[in-house]
Motif scaffolding. Sequence first.
Motif, mmCIF file in Angstrom:
data_model
loop_
_atom_site.group_PDB
_atom_site.id
_atom_site.type_symbol
_atom_site.label_atom_id
_atom_site.label_comp_id
_atom_site.label_asym_id
_atom_site.label_seq_id
_atom_site.Cartn_x
_atom_site.Cartn_y
_atom_site.Cartn_z
ATOM 1 N N SER A 214 -18.924 -45.543 30.584
ATOM 2 C CA SER A 214 -18.649 -44.912 32.154
ATOM 3 C C SER A 214 -19.878 -44.701 32.485
ATOM 4 O O SER A 214 -20.346 -44.787 33.397
ATOM 5 C CB SER A 214 -17.564 -44.191 31.886
ATOM 6 N N LEU A 215 -20.760 -43.744 31.976
ATOM 7 C CA LEU A 215 -22.021 -43.292 32.322
ATOM 8 C C LEU A 215 -23.085 -44.301 32.460
ATOM 9 O O LEU A 215 -23.806 -44.207 33.585
ATOM 10 C CB LEU A 215 -22.619 -42.270 31.290
ATOM 11 N N TYR A 216 -23.198 -45.350 31.832
ATOM 12 C CA TYR A 216 -23.984 -46.355 32.093
ATOM 13 C C TYR A 216 -23.500 -47.107 33.290
ATOM 14 O O TYR A 216 -24.440 -47.538 33.952
ATOM 15 C CB TYR A 216 -23.916 -47.165 30.781
ATOM 16 N N LEU A 217 -22.193 -47.415 33.535
ATOM 17 C CA LEU A 217 -21.930 -48.054 34.771
ATOM 18 C C LEU A 217 -22.256 -47.178 36.095
ATOM 19 O O LEU A 217 -22.230 -47.908 37.023
ATOM 20 C CB LEU A 217 -20.627 -48.552 34.690
ATOM 21 N N ASP A 218 -22.296 -45.966 35.679
ATOM 22 C CA ASP A 218 -22.439 -45.149 36.784
ATOM 23 C C ASP A 218 -23.768 -44.800 37.267
ATOM 24 O O ASP A 218 -24.191 -44.586 38.401
ATOM 25 C CB ASP A 218 -21.795 -43.509 36.707
ATOM 26 N N ARG A 219 -24.710 -45.076 36.268
ATOM 27 C CA ARG A 219 -26.125 -44.518 36.480
ATOM 28 C C ARG A 219 -27.059 -45.706 36.501
ATOM 29 O O ARG A 219 -28.245 -45.348 37.097
ATOM 30 C CB ARG A 219 -26.659 -43.564 35.093
ATOM 31 N N ALA A 220 -26.845 -46.904 36.113
ATOM 32 C CA ALA A 220 -28.055 -47.901 35.994
ATOM 33 C C ALA A 220 -28.227 -48.256 37.632
ATOM 34 O O ALA A 220 -27.569 -48.416 38.600
ATOM 35 C CB ALA A 220 -27.238 -49.164 35.349
ATOM 36 N N TYR A 221 -29.543 -48.808 37.737
ATOM 37 C CA TYR A 221 -30.092 -48.894 38.965
ATOM 38 C C TYR A 221 -29.594 -50.598 39.288
ATOM 39 O O TYR A 221 -29.602 -51.446 38.368
ATOM 40 C CB TYR A 221 -31.370 -49.140 39.170
ATOM 41 N N MET A 222 -29.059 -50.997 40.283
ATOM 42 C CA MET A 222 -28.225 -52.268 40.633
ATOM 43 C C MET A 222 -29.130 -53.011 42.074
ATOM 44 O O MET A 222 -28.612 -53.849 42.450
ATOM 45 C CB MET A 222 -26.669 -52.212 40.992
ATOM 46 N N GLY A 223 -30.230 -52.322 42.484
ATOM 47 C CA GLY A 223 -31.030 -53.158 43.319
ATOM 48 C C GLY A 223 -30.572 -52.605 44.619
ATOM 49 O O GLY A 223 -29.449 -51.972 45.026
ATOM 50 N N ALA A 224 -31.491 -52.720 45.769
ATOM 51 C CA ALA A 224 -31.034 -52.598 47.014
ATOM 52 C C ALA A 224 -30.970 -50.849 47.155
ATOM 53 O O ALA A 224 -30.168 -50.353 48.158
ATOM 54 C CB ALA A 224 -30.084 -53.144 47.702
ATOM 55 N N GLY A 225 -31.663 -50.147 46.395
ATOM 56 C CA GLY A 225 -31.296 -48.805 46.573
ATOM 57 C C GLY A 225 -30.122 -48.196 45.879
ATOM 58 O O GLY A 225 -29.653 -47.006 46.223
ATOM 59 N N THR A 226 -29.346 -48.914 45.227
ATOM 60 C CA THR A 226 -27.915 -48.684 44.714
ATOM 61 C C THR A 226 -28.090 -48.156 43.439
ATOM 62 O O THR A 226 -28.612 -48.818 42.377
ATOM 63 C CB THR A 226 -26.694 -49.734 45.062
ATOM 64 N N PHE A 227 -27.175 -47.145 43.055
ATOM 65 C CA PHE A 227 -27.098 -46.943 41.521
ATOM 66 C C PHE A 227 -25.797 -46.750 41.031
ATOM 67 O O PHE A 227 -24.981 -46.392 41.651
ATOM 68 C CB PHE A 227 -27.606 -45.578 41.327
#
Length: 732
Positions: A214-227
């Motif tokens: 859950s923490l990984y899916l919440d914190r990872a950088y996903m591009g376009a300035g989204t985390f």
Amino acid sequence: MQDDPQSPEPERRRRRHLLLRVDSWIDSTVWNLGFKLSEIWEEITIFSRKFRVRGGKRVIVELLDEGMTFGTAGMVVLLALAIPAFEETKEDWRSRGDFAVTFLDRYGNVIGHRGIIHEDSVPVDKLPDHLVKAVLATEDRRFFSHFGIDFLGLVRAMSENAKAGGVVQGGSTLTQQLAKNLFLTNERSIERKIKEAFLALWLEANLSKKEILSLYLDRAYMGAGTFGAAAAAQFYFGKNITEVNLAEAAMLAGLFKAPAKYAPHVNLPAARGRANEVLTNLVQGGLMTEGQVIAARRNPATVIDRAATPAPDYFLDWAFEEVQRLAGDGRLKKRSVVVRTTIDMGLQQAADEAMESSLREYGESYRVKQGALVMIETGGAVRAMVGGRDYGESQFNRATKALRQPGSSFKLYTYTAAMEKGFTPESVISDAPITWRGWSPQNYGRSYKGRVTLLSAMAQSLNTVPVRLAKDELGTDKIVETAKLMGVETPLRSDKTIPLGTSEVTVMDQATAYAVMPAGGLQSRRHGIAQVLDYEGDVLYDFSRDAPAPQRVVSEKAMSSMNRILTQIPVIGTAKRAALDGGIVTGGKTGTSQSYRDAWFIGFTGNYTTAVWFGNDDFTSMNNMTGGALPAMTFKKLMDYAHQGIELKPVPGIDNPLPHGNHASGPAVAAKGSETGLPPLIRPRSLSAESTRILRGIAESLTKASDLGRSSQKVADATLRSQTGEPEKGRP
């Protein structure tokens, strides 16, 4: 004749007899103890003979013994390595991101978001099953079976990389990646990898697998300035994370590897190709069948139309840290805030383009892969920041976190300390061989000029002169003190080599310190946050209101002397490629570290200060690049753009008349800019400073007239009501 009992001789005999008895007792006790120990050792030896092995068994026992010995030593070493990693867990790491921050540029336009309120995140149990499977199949197939480090996966990755002759697979587990996101930076170093491994073990020991995922899916950088996956689903597909289909889940899972490269709003074909690889991973991992993924292959995900304007992510990361610092100081009581920053997106895009064009055109020939830049307007507002070439590839901010040797650009502090002591630019000093405590610095080119002025020594970047000043006049502690007063926050070593810039600093440090000069010797007060507001519009923090007034850190006389020196370096010194078009007064200093590992130029005008650095993350040497080459050229390209169509401010202590503010016409700048080898940046046409003042004056006059008209109307209405007896509105 009897001895007199009170004479000294019997007393001495009694003492001697007492000492002999004590000595005898010690001897007998030690002998008995040794005899007893030998008996015990003999009994142990006789007993151990029962376990003596011979032949092949003895080899096994010896190997086990040696293994235990080396294992014990290894555990001690591991413990020593683990202590720095576990220090990271002392802080309240869970609340590090407990902010929801919307960032605005200096003009009030939304430029990005940071932080997350974890109570609003979606639990793993409520996420689509195909999303979780897609992430695990791609990032960590043995996530639920390993203990934080997957040795089988590491061996497999090393084997595949060896076959490919390069890095095609990573060996880090999902837990290791989370450890990096929570506690560490993206800096590529052995120390970080060691910490990452220990922190992964710590996370596995303290959190459940579901919490880690859950923490990984919440914190990872996903591009376009989204985390976080939830923010990415909303940005790319306009959907809640619980509503994404298999094709969209595959596209999201593909972003973890290289979010900038596979961001679908920038490169949809690449994103779809990567999503197809994720679907293949699902089949190969046995999590789905080919029949289950065939529909997603035939109908790949599409994204909603988004503007391709890149977010200033390096700046936003730094600004988010500033928000957290303000909260730590007790200045912010709310966790969901709107932050008006100081960034100017026009200057930011120009800075990105100047850096990228420099690396694209000259990176291969100079063997340089990275660069960083900070631009500060006089007064302290950070207007642009480049923390690296590609945020999606590496989120490590080289502008604020990378410690690099400043080389000769550090001489600013030595010469400033000398000016404070009474020297002037015309003071004469010897440029000759010098030895200081066994160290003999040499000039570039190994030649010497004899007696030179300090202005000439600084302009030509002579090395023996600042060392002589430090040895005979200043001392290294005074140089360190001056650097700290001017804004260098990185701890400095005060050894004998510091006058030549051997102690590491950041790009932000150098920009902050040099900005003292156009500020007239006052603190530059660099800042990235102008205001913090809550969502009701209440101002929680205002820099102009809450920040302390700037203090003088360099006297007016010393500042004036230094500006006289620094403004000559782009004219007669090592930074001729940094001289701006249109006769704009420019000051600054080049810097080149040992073995050409770092190249710097930090310069300023009356309006802006910009620090530029080039180098490699692995500290490999460049191809003879000096600060007067690509750093100076990049500085000129950005600063020429920044000074087009603005009101030019004077450099304190310099009497040169200013050119007209609109000097930078397109064709003229293009012709001169081509001399550096870099195409110029042309700033879009805008109103001149004088036109802006006139329009603001008209607006203020109209506002006053409107207020006066409303007041007159109210008076007339009141008079009419008093004459007719009509009551006011809202009253009986």
